[in-house]
Design a protein around this motif. Structure first.
Motif, mmCIF file in Angstrom:
data_model
loop_
_atom_site.group_PDB
_atom_site.id
_atom_site.type_symbol
_atom_site.label_atom_id
_atom_site.label_comp_id
_atom_site.label_asym_id
_atom_site.label_seq_id
_atom_site.Cartn_x
_atom_site.Cartn_y
_atom_site.Cartn_z
ATOM 1 N N ILE A 37 0.972 -1.161 0.057
ATOM 2 C CA ILE A 37 -0.061 0.001 0.073
ATOM 3 C C ILE A 37 1.024 1.172 -0.036
ATOM 4 O O ILE A 37 1.028 2.150 -0.788
ATOM 5 C CB ILE A 37 -1.087 -0.089 1.221
ATOM 6 C CG1 ILE A 37 -1.930 -1.175 1.016
ATOM 7 C CG2 ILE A 37 -1.624 1.481 1.231
ATOM 8 C CD1 ILE A 37 -2.762 -1.549 2.299
ATOM 9 N N MET A 38 1.738 1.518 0.806
ATOM 10 C CA MET A 38 2.760 2.366 0.887
ATOM 11 C C MET A 38 3.465 2.784 -0.259
ATOM 12 O O MET A 38 3.793 3.874 -0.800
ATOM 13 C CB MET A 38 3.951 2.216 2.058
ATOM 14 C CG MET A 38 3.092 2.238 3.377
ATOM 15 S SD MET A 38 2.200 3.959 3.972
ATOM 16 C CE MET A 38 3.699 4.899 4.261
ATOM 17 N N GLY A 39 4.013 1.624 -0.946
ATOM 18 C CA GLY A 39 4.629 1.642 -2.305
ATOM 19 C C GLY A 39 3.917 2.212 -3.126
ATOM 20 O O GLY A 39 4.296 3.158 -4.230
ATOM 21 N N SER A 40 2.760 1.579 -3.485
ATOM 22 C CA SER A 40 1.813 2.062 -4.422
ATOM 23 C C SER A 40 1.399 3.608 -4.207
ATOM 24 O O SER A 40 1.153 4.416 -5.139
ATOM 25 C CB SER A 40 0.185 1.371 -4.296
ATOM 26 O OG SER A 40 0.696 -0.064 -4.735
ATOM 27 N N LEU A 41 1.117 4.111 -2.818
ATOM 28 C CA LEU A 41 0.682 5.453 -2.795
ATOM 29 C C LEU A 41 1.663 6.256 -2.971
ATOM 30 O O LEU A 41 1.520 7.561 -3.212
ATOM 31 C CB LEU A 41 0.049 5.677 -1.283
ATOM 32 C CG LEU A 41 -1.386 4.944 -1.280
ATOM 33 C CD1 LEU A 41 -1.732 5.168 0.160
ATOM 34 C CD2 LEU A 41 -2.496 5.431 -2.228
ATOM 35 N N GLN A 42 3.081 5.878 -2.683
ATOM 36 C CA GLN A 42 4.014 6.999 -2.812
ATOM 37 C C GLN A 42 4.132 7.511 -3.930
ATOM 38 O O GLN A 42 4.867 8.427 -4.382
ATOM 39 C CB GLN A 42 5.612 6.456 -2.293
ATOM 40 C CG GLN A 42 6.033 5.091 -2.869
ATOM 41 C CD GLN A 42 7.052 5.532 -3.737
ATOM 42 O OE1 GLN A 42 7.607 6.539 -3.797
ATOM 43 N NE2 GLN A 42 7.077 4.900 -4.899
ATOM 44 N N ALA A 43 3.895 6.629 -5.096
ATOM 45 C CA ALA A 43 4.189 6.958 -6.685
ATOM 46 C C ALA A 43 2.980 7.789 -7.345
ATOM 47 O O ALA A 43 3.033 8.057 -8.399
ATOM 48 C CB ALA A 43 4.130 5.647 -7.165
ATOM 49 N N VAL A 44 1.868 7.919 -6.382
ATOM 50 C CA VAL A 44 0.811 8.949 -7.124
ATOM 51 C C VAL A 44 0.315 9.966 -5.848
ATOM 52 O O VAL A 44 0.683 9.896 -4.779
ATOM 53 C CB VAL A 44 -0.341 8.096 -7.319
ATOM 54 C CG1 VAL A 44 0.002 6.866 -8.512
ATOM 55 C CG2 VAL A 44 -0.844 7.396 -6.181
ATOM 56 N N ASP A 45 -0.365 10.882 -6.439
ATOM 57 C CA ASP A 45 -1.066 11.696 -5.471
ATOM 58 C C ASP A 45 -2.016 11.332 -4.680
ATOM 59 O O ASP A 45 -1.950 11.643 -3.287
ATOM 60 C CB ASP A 45 -1.457 13.096 -6.141
ATOM 61 C CG ASP A 45 -0.478 14.032 -6.907
ATOM 62 O OD1 ASP A 45 0.751 14.090 -6.461
ATOM 63 O OD2 ASP A 45 -0.790 14.598 -7.888
ATOM 64 N N GLU A 46 -2.871 10.374 -5.071
ATOM 65 C CA GLU A 46 -3.893 9.597 -4.412
ATOM 66 C C GLU A 46 -4.281 8.600 -5.143
ATOM 67 O O GLU A 46 -4.241 8.614 -6.432
ATOM 68 C CB GLU A 46 -4.836 10.501 -4.042
ATOM 69 C CG GLU A 46 -5.856 11.074 -4.999
ATOM 70 C CD GLU A 46 -7.103 12.071 -4.394
ATOM 71 O OE1 GLU A 46 -7.116 12.320 -3.453
ATOM 72 O OE2 GLU A 46 -8.011 12.322 -5.315
#
Length: 99
Positions: free
Chosen positions: A21-30
């Motif tokens: 989850i953290m890895g996915s969210l760090q790459a996008v604004d939301e």
């Protein structure tokens, strides 16, 4: 005595889904809940539980709203989440020798 990099790992990210989850969210604004669910291959209840735990830790901000008449949930990293995840990843790189 010099602390080992493993001492800087964040226990809140030790679960593989939370790390994902953290890895996915760090790459996008939301990201919207459905997109996260599909990308991570998680069930609604499991993803919801882990997002709530990350929100309680101050790492993720959850926003609820509507698109038309359909309810939607979005998640994004907080500034604390960005910093904590970057430190966790740096410690992993040091441990694995990928600096």
């Amino acid at each position: 005595m010099i602390a080992h990099a493993r001492d800087r790992l964040n226990d809140d990210f030790s679960n593989p889904l939370r790390l994902s989850i953290m890895g996915s969210l760090q790459a996008v604004d939301e990201a919207d809940f459905k997109s996260l669910k599909e990308a991570l291959g998680a069930s609604d209840s499991v993803l919801s539980r882990h997002l709530s735990a990350l929100e309680a830790g101050g790492y993720v901000q959850i926003k609820k709203g509507y698109v038309g008449k359909r309810p939607r949930t979005w998640a994004k990293l907080t500034s604390t989440g960005h910093k904590a995840f970057a430190q966790h990843v740096q410690a992993l790189k040091e441990i694995t020798g990928l600096m």
